[in-house]
Design a protein around this motif. Structure first.
Motif, PDB file in Angstrom:
ATOM      1  N   THR A  21       0.813  -1.225   0.000  1.00  0.00           N
ATOM      2  CA  THR A  21       0.000   0.000   0.000  1.00  0.00           C
ATOM      3  C   THR A  21       0.845   1.274   0.000  1.00  0.00           C
ATOM      4  O   THR A  21       0.327   2.364   0.251  1.00  0.00           O
ATOM      5  CB  THR A  21      -0.945   0.005   1.214  1.00  0.00           C
ATOM      6  OG1 THR A  21      -0.186  -0.159   2.422  1.00  0.00           O
ATOM      7  CG2 THR A  21      -1.962  -1.125   1.113  1.00  0.00           C
ATOM      8  N   TYR A 276      -6.829   0.138   2.126  1.00  0.00           N
ATOM      9  CA  TYR A 276      -7.350   0.179   0.762  1.00  0.00           C
ATOM     10  C   TYR A 276      -8.775  -0.335   0.732  1.00  0.00           C
ATOM     11  O   TYR A 276      -9.224  -1.052   1.637  1.00  0.00           O
ATOM     12  CB  TYR A 276      -6.458  -0.609  -0.202  1.00  0.00           C
ATOM     13  CG  TYR A 276      -6.479  -2.121  -0.067  1.00  0.00           C
ATOM     14  CD1 TYR A 276      -7.535  -2.890  -0.582  1.00  0.00           C
ATOM     15  CD2 TYR A 276      -5.429  -2.806   0.536  1.00  0.00           C
ATOM     16  CE1 TYR A 276      -7.545  -4.278  -0.480  1.00  0.00           C
ATOM     17  CE2 TYR A 276      -5.429  -4.191   0.637  1.00  0.00           C
ATOM     18  CZ  TYR A 276      -6.487  -4.926   0.129  1.00  0.00           C
ATOM     19  OH  TYR A 276      -6.505  -6.300   0.234  1.00  0.00           O
ATOM     20  N   PHE A 317      -7.360   4.256  -1.867  1.00  0.00           N
ATOM     21  CA  PHE A 317      -6.682   4.387  -0.590  1.00  0.00           C
ATOM     22  C   PHE A 317      -7.490   5.332   0.302  1.00  0.00           C
ATOM     23  O   PHE A 317      -8.057   6.324  -0.167  1.00  0.00           O
ATOM     24  CB  PHE A 317      -5.273   4.937  -0.776  1.00  0.00           C
ATOM     25  CG  PHE A 317      -4.284   3.944  -1.320  1.00  0.00           C
ATOM     26  CD1 PHE A 317      -4.615   2.611  -1.491  1.00  0.00           C
ATOM     27  CD2 PHE A 317      -2.998   4.344  -1.642  1.00  0.00           C
ATOM     28  CE1 PHE A 317      -3.698   1.693  -1.984  1.00  0.00           C
ATOM     29  CE2 PHE A 317      -2.065   3.438  -2.132  1.00  0.00           C
ATOM     30  CZ  PHE A 317      -2.419   2.109  -2.307  1.00  0.00           C
TER      31      PHE A 317
END
Length: 369
Positions: A21, A276, A317
């Motif tokens: 991420t 996410y 995100f």
């Protein structure tokens, strides 16, 4: 922490969540295999061809060069997700399941490029038989024998393949570079919104046909069997009547903090969390992510980040800062909502193969200081 390796032969691996991420476009994506990877000398760009056959007027057998030069090249940014992503959460939150113990890193968000499947099929010409309501387009790789079948195959409805809005492509590139062998070199199918199991790597053949692929991984795996199927014996009567997983459900994951961690609050008594979220099937983008610190009784809306190239197929995100009292055994939950209004449930129905788990994103057993 490093990558989670769930097997070496064949390789099944997911990157550590903080690395995954750290960028909107994924460079180091998960690897899911039902066979060993083909050797490099077997996959030659010059010799490889993809046979298009079945209910078509003219068989095609284009080379990789012809797929590049004879068709317009289309780029799509989309998340590709293993149907077993978050299987560990189903196993620990509900009850035990079969299959690799994937955490929440079996997903990648990439920029894929190649000709639309629609254009390739139109050049071959679809016969009237191929236009029947239940017609499918099947994909096959014969490069290496698989664990449960001699080849790997999958299929999607023909109607989806011919819909330009679904953006199904024969991918030749990932993130501006030729595919690597782990990600399907020299050509793979990319089916935005659908389970990664349908995005066949090392593609050899495309067949327009009147029924689904009969490959093991279409008929005897990647199905959300009903809860009555509790073991292999009781599952037998459901394999033939349960549809294969195609569209993936709306989902979210808390990338930080992680279950079991000790977390320090800031000067305002707040804990920062981020992660996410993924839309369901064709229903992107994600439009809202919410956070709960009281077991789902009340929710606080998180901030959604914005990135170049995001769209209906991409992940989203998010981040939030929430006030938490100090203590042990605390939990944070997340839930996402997509453009169609679909929202994560607290806990979805259990299924034997542990696919499509999309209960609340969770970070449990936190010590808040």
């Amino acid at each position: 922490m490093g990558d989670e390796v769930h097997g070496e032969t064949p390789i099944n691996r997911e990157p550590e969540i903080s690395k995954l991420t750290s960028t909107f476009i994924t460079e180091d994506g998960y690897e899911r295999n039902h066979c060993v990877q083909p050797p490099e000398k077997q996959l030659t760009l010059r010799k490889h061809r993809v046979l298009i056959s079945g209910c078509v007027q003219d068989k095609l057998n284009p080379s990789i060069t012809e797929l590049r030069s004879n068709f317009p090249q289309h780029e799509v940014i989309c998340a590709l997700q293993c149907a077993g992503n978050r299987r560990h959460d189903m196993r620990t939150t509900v009850k035990d399941v079969q299959g690799i113990d994937w955490s929440d890193g079996a997903v990648m968000n990439c920029r894929w490029r190649g000709p639309l499947l629609k254009h390739v099929l139109e050049k071959a010409g679809i016969t009237d038989i191929g236009k029947e309501e239940d017609a499918h387009v099947a994909f096959a790789s014969f490069q290496v024998e698989c664990q449960e079948d001699s080849w790997y195959g999958a299929s999607i409805p023909l109607s989806r393949a011919l819909d330009p809005d679904k953006e199904v492509i024969l991918a030749l590139e990932r993130n501006g570079k030729p595919l690597s062998i782990p990600h399907g070199y020299p050509v793979r199918i990319i089916t935005p919104g659908l389970a990664g199991a349908r995005a066949v790597k090392w593609l050899d053949k495309i067949t327009v046909q009147k029924e689904e692929s009969q490959n093991h991984y279409m008929q005897r795996d990647y199905k959300a069997l009903p809860p009555e199927a509790v073991d292999n014996e009781s599952a037998e009567r459901f394999w033939g009547v349960t549809p294969p997983v195609q569209a993936m459900p709306v989902n979210s994951v808390i990338a930080s903090p992680r279950t079991g961690q000790t977390v320090r609050r800031d000067d305002n008594g707040k804990v920062e969390c981020h992660g996410y979220a993924l839309p369901s099937g064709d229903c992107g983008p994600v439009v809202k992510v919410e956070i709960s610190i009281d077991g789902g009784h009340t929710w606080t809306e998180a901030e959604l980040e914005h990135h170049d190239g995001e769209g209906k197929w991409t992940w989203k995100f998010w981040r939030a800062r929430v006030v938490m009292e100090p203590g042990k055994s605390r939990a944070i939950f997340s839930r996402a909502t997509d453009a169609s209004g679909q929202t994560q449930p607290s806990i979805p129905n259990w299924n034997l193969r542990g696919v499509c788990y999309n209960g609340y994103g969770e970070a449990r057993d936190l010590e808040i200081q």
